[in-house]
Design a protein around this motif. Structure first.
Motif, PDB file in Angstrom:
ATOM      1  N   GLU A  22       0.836  -1.220   0.000  1.00  0.00           N
ATOM      2  CA  GLU A  22       0.000   0.000   0.000  1.00  0.00           C
ATOM      3  C   GLU A  22       0.863   1.261   0.000  1.00  0.00           C
ATOM      4  N   VAL A  23       1.983   1.216   0.715  1.00  0.00           N
ATOM      5  CA  VAL A  23       2.907   2.353   0.697  1.00  0.00           C
ATOM      6  C   VAL A  23       3.419   2.601  -0.718  1.00  0.00           C
ATOM      7  N   MET A  24       3.804   1.517  -1.409  1.00  0.00           N
ATOM      8  CA  MET A  24       4.250   1.647  -2.804  1.00  0.00           C
ATOM      9  C   MET A  24       3.180   2.298  -3.661  1.00  0.00           C
ATOM     10  N   ALA A  25       1.975   1.768  -3.568  1.00  0.00           N
ATOM     11  CA  ALA A  25       0.880   2.271  -4.403  1.00  0.00           C
ATOM     12  C   ALA A  25       0.616   3.741  -4.105  1.00  0.00           C
ATOM     13  N   GLY A  26       0.673   4.108  -2.830  1.00  0.00           N
ATOM     14  CA  GLY A  26       0.455   5.504  -2.459  1.00  0.00           C
ATOM     15  C   GLY A  26       1.558   6.401  -2.976  1.00  0.00           C
ATOM     16  N   GLU A  27       2.795   5.992  -2.752  1.00  0.00           N
ATOM     17  CA  GLU A  27       3.950   6.796  -3.168  1.00  0.00           C
ATOM     18  C   GLU A  27       3.945   7.031  -4.669  1.00  0.00           C
ATOM     19  N   GLN A  28       3.509   6.043  -5.436  1.00  0.00           N
ATOM     20  CA  GLN A  28       3.566   6.164  -6.895  1.00  0.00           C
ATOM     21  C   GLN A  28       2.245   6.626  -7.508  1.00  0.00           C
ATOM     22  N   SER A  29       1.320   7.136  -6.672  1.00  0.00           N
ATOM     23  CA  SER A  29       0.161   7.781  -7.299  1.00  0.00           C
ATOM     24  C   SER A  29      -0.239   8.997  -6.474  1.00  0.00           C
ATOM     25  N   SER A  30      -1.326   8.946  -5.750  1.00  0.00           N
ATOM     26  CA  SER A  30      -1.838  10.183  -5.161  1.00  0.00           C
ATOM     27  C   SER A  30      -1.302  10.481  -3.768  1.00  0.00           C
TER      28      SER A  30
ATOM     29  N   PRO B 157      -2.036  16.269  -4.043  1.00  0.00           N
ATOM     30  CA  PRO B 157      -1.677  14.916  -4.408  1.00  0.00           C
ATOM     31  C   PRO B 157      -0.786  14.875  -5.656  1.00  0.00           C
ATOM     32  N   SER B 158       0.116  13.867  -5.706  1.00  0.00           N
ATOM     33  CA  SER B 158       1.089  13.744  -6.777  1.00  0.00           C
ATOM     34  C   SER B 158       0.426  13.798  -8.137  1.00  0.00           C
ATOM     35  N   VAL B 159      -0.712  13.139  -8.244  1.00  0.00           N
ATOM     36  CA  VAL B 159      -1.392  13.055  -9.521  1.00  0.00           C
ATOM     37  C   VAL B 159      -2.874  12.933  -9.211  1.00  0.00           C
ATOM     38  N   GLY B 160      -3.701  13.489 -10.057  1.00  0.00           N
ATOM     39  CA  GLY B 160      -5.141  13.396  -9.858  1.00  0.00           C
ATOM     40  C   GLY B 160      -5.826  14.749  -9.890  1.00  0.00           C
ATOM     41  N   LEU B 161      -5.078  15.834  -9.593  1.00  0.00           N
ATOM     42  CA  LEU B 161      -5.662  17.168  -9.686  1.00  0.00           C
ATOM     43  C   LEU B 161      -5.807  17.561 -11.155  1.00  0.00           C
ATOM     44  N   SER B 162      -6.879  18.277 -11.487  1.00  0.00           N
ATOM     45  CA  SER B 162      -7.027  18.840 -12.825  1.00  0.00           C
ATOM     46  C   SER B 162      -6.143  20.076 -12.939  1.00  0.00           C
ATOM     47  N   ALA B 163      -6.081  20.630 -14.126  1.00  0.00           N
ATOM     48  CA  ALA B 163      -5.296  21.847 -14.338  1.00  0.00           C
ATOM     49  C   ALA B 163      -5.819  22.974 -13.452  1.00  0.00           C
ATOM     50  N   VAL B 164      -7.125  23.111 -13.388  1.00  0.00           N
ATOM     51  CA  VAL B 164      -7.715  24.197 -12.592  1.00  0.00           C
ATOM     52  C   VAL B 164      -7.471  23.975 -11.106  1.00  0.00           C
ATOM     53  N   GLU B 165      -7.617  22.727 -10.667  1.00  0.00           N
ATOM     54  CA  GLU B 165      -7.346  22.432  -9.255  1.00  0.00           C
ATOM     55  C   GLU B 165      -5.884  22.707  -8.908  1.00  0.00           C
ATOM     56  N   THR B 166      -4.984  22.376  -9.840  1.00  0.00           N
ATOM     57  CA  THR B 166      -3.563  22.661  -9.608  1.00  0.00           C
ATOM     58  C   THR B 166      -3.338  24.166  -9.469  1.00  0.00           C
ATOM     59  N   ALA B 167      -3.951  24.917 -10.364  1.00  0.00           N
ATOM     60  CA  ALA B 167      -3.772  26.373 -10.329  1.00  0.00           C
ATOM     61  C   ALA B 167      -4.354  26.963  -9.047  1.00  0.00           C
ATOM     62  N   ASP B 168      -5.464  26.398  -8.581  1.00  0.00           N
ATOM     63  CA  ASP B 168      -6.044  26.886  -7.319  1.00  0.00           C
ATOM     64  C   ASP B 168      -5.068  26.679  -6.160  1.00  0.00           C
ATOM     65  N   LEU B 169      -4.425  25.511  -6.166  1.00  0.00           N
ATOM     66  CA  LEU B 169      -3.435  25.230  -5.122  1.00  0.00           C
ATOM     67  C   LEU B 169      -2.255  26.199  -5.239  1.00  0.00           C
ATOM     68  N   VAL B 170      -1.829  26.460  -6.468  1.00  0.00           N
ATOM     69  CA  VAL B 170      -0.716  27.395  -6.685  1.00  0.00           C
ATOM     70  C   VAL B 170      -1.097  28.788  -6.191  1.00  0.00           C
ATOM     71  N   LYS B 182       7.036  22.771  -7.447  1.00  0.00           N
ATOM     72  CA  LYS B 182       7.296  21.843  -8.560  1.00  0.00           C
ATOM     73  C   LYS B 182       6.133  20.878  -8.739  1.00  0.00           C
ATOM     74  N   ASP B 183       5.937  20.480  -9.987  1.00  0.00           N
ATOM     75  CA  ASP B 183       5.089  19.335 -10.269  1.00  0.00           C
ATOM     76  C   ASP B 183       5.665  18.110  -9.581  1.00  0.00           C
ATOM     77  N   ASP B 184       4.803  17.181  -9.227  1.00  0.00           N
ATOM     78  CA  ASP B 184       5.296  15.861  -8.866  1.00  0.00           C
ATOM     79  C   ASP B 184       5.801  15.194 -10.147  1.00  0.00           C
ATOM     80  N   GLU B 185       6.757  14.280 -10.003  1.00  0.00           N
ATOM     81  CA  GLU B 185       7.302  13.617 -11.193  1.00  0.00           C
ATOM     82  C   GLU B 185       6.298  12.662 -11.828  1.00  0.00           C
ATOM     83  N   LEU B 186       5.221  12.344 -11.121  1.00  0.00           N
ATOM     84  CA  LEU B 186       4.186  11.479 -11.696  1.00  0.00           C
ATOM     85  C   LEU B 186       3.204  12.283 -12.550  1.00  0.00           C
ATOM     86  N   GLN B 187       3.241  13.573 -12.440  1.00  0.00           N
ATOM     87  CA  GLN B 187       2.342  14.452 -13.191  1.00  0.00           C
ATOM     88  C   GLN B 187       3.038  14.851 -14.487  1.00  0.00           C
TER      89      GLN B 187
END
Lengths: 421, 421
Positions: A22-30, B157-170, B182-187
């Protein structure tokens, strides 16, 4: 799995391995190490990595790698884990696939071992990649070798020959009846042997030989370099009538390799030098099956696999599994297969076991000293290797075949080994 | 060493380590396993690798890696070895340097351990590379941070935010007074958050904030992808007024990275995700000092180093040595230095030790949960980190500084740790 890609891992941990997954899955996504306001359930459903399969296997008494979170008295538990991710996280991008399946994972504190075993992508992802445009069929067509392995060699000394000296050696090898020759990966475009000079001198020899005999030797020119250099060198080889280029995968990277392969009109001989640092520890890094899949998707036509009784640390089982994998279609109508290249201390002794275990002769069999070092010279070297492969494919013992092949008989005597039954 | 490049290795072997070093030198230059007719003494003098230094160190009782040639009853002997090669073998080419210093070495049979510790190139070789065009000075200029670290964070979150959600956070983070995001490397550029949409939405927020306040937040957009995509994305960021791009080094490879860096007009934030598979075993692969040198030569402006008490397996000593190395000039007039990026579970607790051990605040200090998770919100998070760094640089204990910084006081209470003296 139509819109998700998957990766299989071997993990090792002093904690509960299911929790570690679960840590892996979390670290590599959200995930991150604190719950963040934006991380809603809806977002997780959209973007999170998922644990698809989990199987605990036998534990170890001592950790494979140092630095992990400490033992809790249960030994070091191990599991095979499959994670999946939505393609929508990254789009059909190999460089970003790499950062997802093999990113900030291998350093995570819970793990005393983490190795990537295999990768699967949806067909649509694969279809967006260049893939091998030549593979076995294209290599056979361009080299004129319809059956059996291409018998090949590497220009040695690895580095130090001038362009003219290289071409002289190629003339000898072409005259010896060879199918395939490659530059050593240490030979590039230094002032002692400039790429263009080498290309022109070698192709003059190869074209002359083809004009006289109808046989065009396939020569893999090492064009490893920056993108513009590689494209220029590729175009030169193509314009000179060459039929193969070679590149060092770890030097190019996926992005660099894709810039070559999307441009290329010739088979790409993919060299894995440096592979040892990615794979040498069995609890860390990459299996060749996982790693080579990325390069095949990116367009590699020939993939190195060492070979039986090689001079490196790789076991025979590992070499054969690697070779099989290159020839195994990903889909019937989108095979993404490459031609395996056997090398490293290959001689007349290994063909029977290689053929028996691989079940195919769709390969390049590259011998260095085992060809050039034949007591009767390189022509006898090539003849002996061809005879050994014919025997292997026909199921005839090497000693039997040697009775009507003096070249093989001499090679067997030199190798000093009893031919395998 | 004006016309040769060098590499330092740690080797481990059951054989005589001096002989093993000769095997390495042979394998990575003119050698093969049989003496070849063309391998003359003159050629060797021209092209051979040379053993420059050799120092045996304490042996081990058990081998670090499996698969090596067997023990001879002397234990597993270890040595530090320096090899050198003529630049003329390859020309001033980083991709080919890599294949030489880190090619078919790590799998060689004699070695139960082989790690690359450092690399040195002649000044003329370095001068032919792009090198970091911004580094510390350029990053300070573009971000408007004259002294102390850039206080930064990663979009989570590393990945999952939309462009608008990202900008809101910024917008929230810019309002909080942050210097760097910085972007997460998964984005990357998935359909769920396309690069161009994200770039436009984020830069609108950043430019608006700059117009109002005079402060332009530096945002590292992850443009990892194929060469043409990366160049297009870079140009978009430049045209939108952005000041940084980010790329995953292991995805790009040296060739891919050079294609970006030769084109780039913005600082390149170099992400090392995957670094663990190159380094995690102490007897295999790469030291960060060796590896990061190649990327600095290739043009990386910011290099990740983890940090004190990080969530990965890396020790504090290793993180600090890595960071020092990024700031250490290769030559006075050609420094090839990059700005180290501290991240991974960084909070208000680590600045005193980080500053004391590094002796510099020329760094980016990126905190995720340690900033966003402040009980009084991100503005207090930024303020607490700045106060902690001011205290560190002035030699004032955190607790003392906390008496006139409520944000730091609350962060210290949350972190639950006693501040280091």
């Amino acid at each position: 799995m139509t819109d998700r890609f998957e990766a299989d891992y071997l993990i090792e941990t002093a904690t509960d391995p299911a929790h570690a997954a679960e840590v892996m899955a979390g670290e590599q996504s959200s995930g991150t190490f604190l719950v963040i306001p934006g991380e809603t359930e809806e977002l997780k459903a959209r973007a999170a990595a998922r644990i698809e399969r989990f199987e605990e296997i036998d534990p170890l008494a001592v950790p494979s790698l140092p630095g992990a979170a400490a033992d809790r008295g249960q030994g070091w538990r191990r599991a095979r884990v499959t994670l999946s991710w939505p393609v929508a996280n990254i789009g059909p991008s190999l460089p970003n696939l790499l950062a997802t399946v093999a990113g900030n994972l291998f350093e995570l504190k819970p793990f005393s071992g983490l190795r990537l075993l295999d990768i699967r992508v949806p067909r649509a992802f694969a279809a967006a990649q260049p893939g091998p445009r030549f593979g076995v069929a294209g290599t056979r067509r361009l080299s004129g070798v319809a059956n059996g392995p291409l018998i090949g060699t590497i220009v040695k000394p690895s580095v130090g020959l001038s362009a003219v000296e290289t071409a002289d050696l190629v003339a000898t090898l072409a005259g010896a009846g060879i199918d395939f020759i490659k530059d050593d990966e240490l030979q590039a475009d230094g002032p002692a042997c400039p790429f263009e000079d080498r290309a022109r001198a070698v192709m003059r020899v190869i074209n002359d030989h083809a004009d006289r005999t109808g046989k065009k030797v396939m020569y893999a020119f090492n064009l490893t370099g920056e993108v513009d250099e590689m494209r220029r060198r590729h175009d030169l080889i193509r314009d000179l009538g060459g039929t193969c280029v070679m590149a060092s995968l770890n030097s190019l990277g996926l992005t660099g390799f894709l810039a070559l392969s999307r441009h290329a009109e010739l088979p790409i001989h993919a060299h894995r030098n440096g592979w040892g640092y990615l794979s040498r520890h069995p609890a860390l890094g990459w299996s060749y099956i996982a790693w080579s899949r990325l390069w095949r998707l990116a367009g590699a036509d020939h993939m190195h696999v060492n070979g039986i009784a090689n001079k490196f640390c790789e076991s025979d089982d590992s070499s054969i599994a690697s070779a099989r994998s290159q020839l195994e279609p990903m889909w019937d109508d989108l095979p993404v297969t490459a031609m395996p290249v056997f090398s490293s201390a290959q001689t007349v002794l290994q063909p029977p076991e290689t053929f028996a275990r691989l079940g195919s002769a769709d390969l390049i069999y590259a011998a260095g000293g085992g060809l050039m070092g034949h007591p009767d010279g390189p022509a006898a070297g090539v003849a002996s290797l061809r005879a050994a492969w014919e025997a292997a494919m026909e199921g005839i013992p090497l000693d039997t075949r040697a009775t009507d092949s003096p070249a093989l008989a001499r090679a067997l005597a030199q190798a000093g080994g009893q031919a395998p039954a």
